[in-house]
Design a protein around this motif. Structure first.
Motif, PDB file in Angstrom:
ATOM      1  N   SER A 105      41.433 -13.403 107.899  1.00 38.50           N
ATOM      2  CA  SER A 105      41.737 -14.737 107.377  1.00 38.50           C
ATOM      3  C   SER A 105      43.045 -15.285 107.933  1.00 38.50           C
ATOM      4  O   SER A 105      43.172 -16.487 108.169  1.00 38.50           O
ATOM      5  CB  SER A 105      41.785 -14.703 105.849  1.00 38.50           C
ATOM      6  OG  SER A 105      42.749 -13.760 105.403  1.00 38.50           O
ATOM      7  N   THR A 108      42.262 -16.557 111.499  1.00 37.55           N
ATOM      8  CA  THR A 108      41.488 -17.805 111.531  1.00 37.55           C
ATOM      9  C   THR A 108      42.372 -18.992 111.161  1.00 37.55           C
ATOM     10  O   THR A 108      42.201 -20.095 111.697  1.00 37.55           O
ATOM     11  CB  THR A 108      40.268 -17.749 110.593  1.00 37.55           C
ATOM     12  OG1 THR A 108      40.684 -17.441 109.266  1.00 37.55           O
ATOM     13  CG2 THR A 108      39.252 -16.735 111.074  1.00 37.55           C
ATOM     14  N   GLY A 140      40.170 -17.199  98.869  1.00 36.63           N
ATOM     15  CA  GLY A 140      38.885 -16.527  98.699  1.00 36.63           C
ATOM     16  C   GLY A 140      38.276 -16.645  97.328  1.00 36.63           C
ATOM     17  O   GLY A 140      37.400 -15.866  96.965  1.00 36.63           O
ATOM     18  N   SER A 146      41.235 -22.957 102.094  1.00 36.98           N
ATOM     19  CA  SER A 146      41.270 -23.135 103.549  1.00 36.98           C
ATOM     20  C   SER A 146      41.158 -24.611 103.922  1.00 36.98           C
ATOM     21  O   SER A 146      41.782 -25.080 104.880  1.00 36.98           O
ATOM     22  CB  SER A 146      40.150 -22.339 104.225  1.00 36.98           C
ATOM     23  OG  SER A 146      38.880 -22.890 103.934  1.00 36.98           O
ATOM     24  N   ILE A 196      37.617 -21.962 110.849  1.00 33.51           N
ATOM     25  CA  ILE A 196      37.819 -20.931 109.832  1.00 33.51           C
ATOM     26  C   ILE A 196      36.494 -20.395 109.292  1.00 33.51           C
ATOM     27  O   ILE A 196      36.314 -19.186 109.116  1.00 33.51           O
ATOM     28  CB  ILE A 196      38.680 -21.490 108.672  1.00 33.51           C
ATOM     29  CG1 ILE A 196      40.103 -21.793 109.182  1.00 33.51           C
ATOM     30  CG2 ILE A 196      38.728 -20.519 107.498  1.00 33.51           C
ATOM     31  CD1 ILE A 196      40.963 -22.566 108.199  1.00 33.51           C
ATOM     32  N   HIS A 197      35.535 -21.302 109.042  1.00 29.52           N
ATOM     33  CA  HIS A 197      34.297 -20.905 108.354  1.00 29.52           C
ATOM     34  C   HIS A 197      33.051 -20.919 109.231  1.00 29.52           C
ATOM     35  O   HIS A 197      32.027 -20.365 108.835  1.00 29.52           O
ATOM     36  CB  HIS A 197      34.064 -21.807 107.136  1.00 29.52           C
ATOM     37  CG  HIS A 197      35.007 -21.534 106.007  1.00 29.52           C
ATOM     38  ND1 HIS A 197      35.103 -20.297 105.399  1.00 29.52           N
ATOM     39  CD2 HIS A 197      35.908 -22.320 105.377  1.00 29.52           C
ATOM     40  CE1 HIS A 197      36.012 -20.351 104.445  1.00 29.52           C
ATOM     41  NE2 HIS A 197      36.517 -21.564 104.408  1.00 29.52           N
TER      42      HIS A 197
END
Length: 397
Positions: A105, A108, A140, A146, A196-197
């Motif tokens: 994480s 990213t 999370g 994010s 990121i995702h």
């Protein structure tokens, strides 16, 4: 190139109603959460670009000469509406040492920063600067941490590049950008979310950009112009869950029992629509206890529906039971199976009730905060408008 200092923030998000049903073409209501991510951008003169992420214990600096080598040979400035430049992304991943394709994480987050920074400044002289980000949002937990980060990055770097102008006047403490600038911020924030995702819906960054409440239906995101600010308790059960597994579980149940589950989805859709109408009424007429009665009933009904879908959890049951003992109404928010829940607080709810409820939930090993939903989206701040503890962190790096 010299840039101007700026301080921005963006909110997290919660799903008020419509979890899982939205995957099957029903409406969902997403609301801004008044736990915010803050970003401070400072111009420097040391020939370096530094990013500090104290929440992730990540602190990195690069020489401008290192970063300049990463810019595409054409030197063309990328446009926010374009798809991610796969070759450029690969070059950045290699630069960060993710040759096996895996990034944690922290990496990213760095990847999103470098992508937006180099995309906006790569066609000219790279500016020397330091970016420090600190968040009130737990990572999370399905609360859009994010996306709030990506929105802050987009707003600050667009301002620093001169692509959009600072909305903050000398005499103002906070200010928001015009609609056109917000759309640009949202587009670049979505680029960050892609980094990121991989395959985001766009809802989280839209909430972070516009704030308030958004209706999400069949891939379309519609900001709602006026919503009341509602007090809530936000509880993180800290029970880990997989959104992918939970979405598949709901789909399996629908396929197995279509005559049972399809009416449930229709009912959740009606809950979202009814809630939206009530909240709109609350901005147009005097707020009464009946408004809150309806909101509480909708919360209870939706929570039961989510249990029928198979995304409940014993920890979430405990949350609902503990709060109901105090006369308060709760539901999960997000994917379920653990994660977070929200509890509606009436304006007249006694502070002692709130404090004892928070303590009871913490005694269950949950994290719990009193906050609000429906507040503003991305903002620029003067130094005096930011909470002292936030400023202290941002000034430490």
């Amino acid at each position: 190139m010299q840039v101007r200092n700026c301080l921005v923030s963006a909110p997290g998000k919660a799903i008020l109603h419509g979890e899982h049903a939205v995957v099957h073409g029903k409406a969902a209501l997403a609301v801004s959460l008044n736990l915010r991510t803050y970003l401070r951008l400072n111009a420097t003169f040391n020939g370096k670009v530094c990013i500090n992420l104290p929440n992730m214990d990540t602190f990195l600096c690069w020489d401008l000469s290192e970063l300049k080598q990463l810019v595409t040979c054409s030197g063309e400035k990328k446009e926010e509406g374009q798809r991610l430049d796969a070759e450029f992304v690969k070059r950045l991943r290699d630069f960060l040492g993710a040759t096996d394709g895996s990034l944690n994480s922290s990496n990213t987050a760095i990847l999103a920063f470098l992508y937006i920074y180099l995309s906006l400044f790569g066609s000219g002289e790279l500016p020397s600067l330091t970016v420090t980000v600190w968040s009130e949002l737990p990572p999370g937990a399905g609360l859009g941490s994010s996306a709030a980060y990506s929105v802050c990055l987009a707003a600050a770097l667009l301002c620093a590049s001169g692509t959009i102008t600072s909305p903050l006047k000398e005499w103002e403490h906070t200010a928001r950008w015009c609609q056109e600038d917000l759309e640009l911020i949202n587009s670049w924030a979505f680029q960050g979310e892609l980094m990121i995702h991989g395959n985001p819906s766009g809802v989280d960054n839209a909430v972070g950009t516009w704030g308030g409440m958004l209706r999400f239906l069949a891939g379309k995101i519609i900001p709602l112009s006026r919503v009341p600010l509602l007090r809530i308790l936000l509880t993180n059960t800290k029970v880990p869950r997989s959104t992918k597994v939970l979405v598949a579980r709901v789909k399996d149940r629908i396929n197995k029992f279509p005559s049972i589950m399809i009416p449930v989805l229709d009912s959740v859709d009606a809950i979202s629509c009814t809630c939206e109408k009530v909240l709109t009424d609350m901005t147009c007429e005097p707020i009464t206890g009946e408004h809150y009665n309806i909101l509480e009933e909708l919360i209870d009904i939706n929570q039961h529906h989510l249990n029928v879908m198979g995304v409940g959890n014993p920890a979430l049951d405990t949350l609902c039971r503990v709060t109901l003992a105090k006369g308060l109404h709760s539901k999960l928010t997000g994917a379920g199976g653990g994660g977070c829940g929200i509890t509606l607080l009436r304006p007249e709810t006694d502070s002692l009730i709130v404090q004892s409820t928070v303590q009871d939930l913490r005694d269950c090993s949950f994290d719990c905060w009193e906050t609000s939903i429906g507040g503003p989206g991305v903002q620029q701040h003067s130094l005096v408008s930011v909470k002292e503890e936030v400023l202290e962190v941002l000034n430490s790096y």
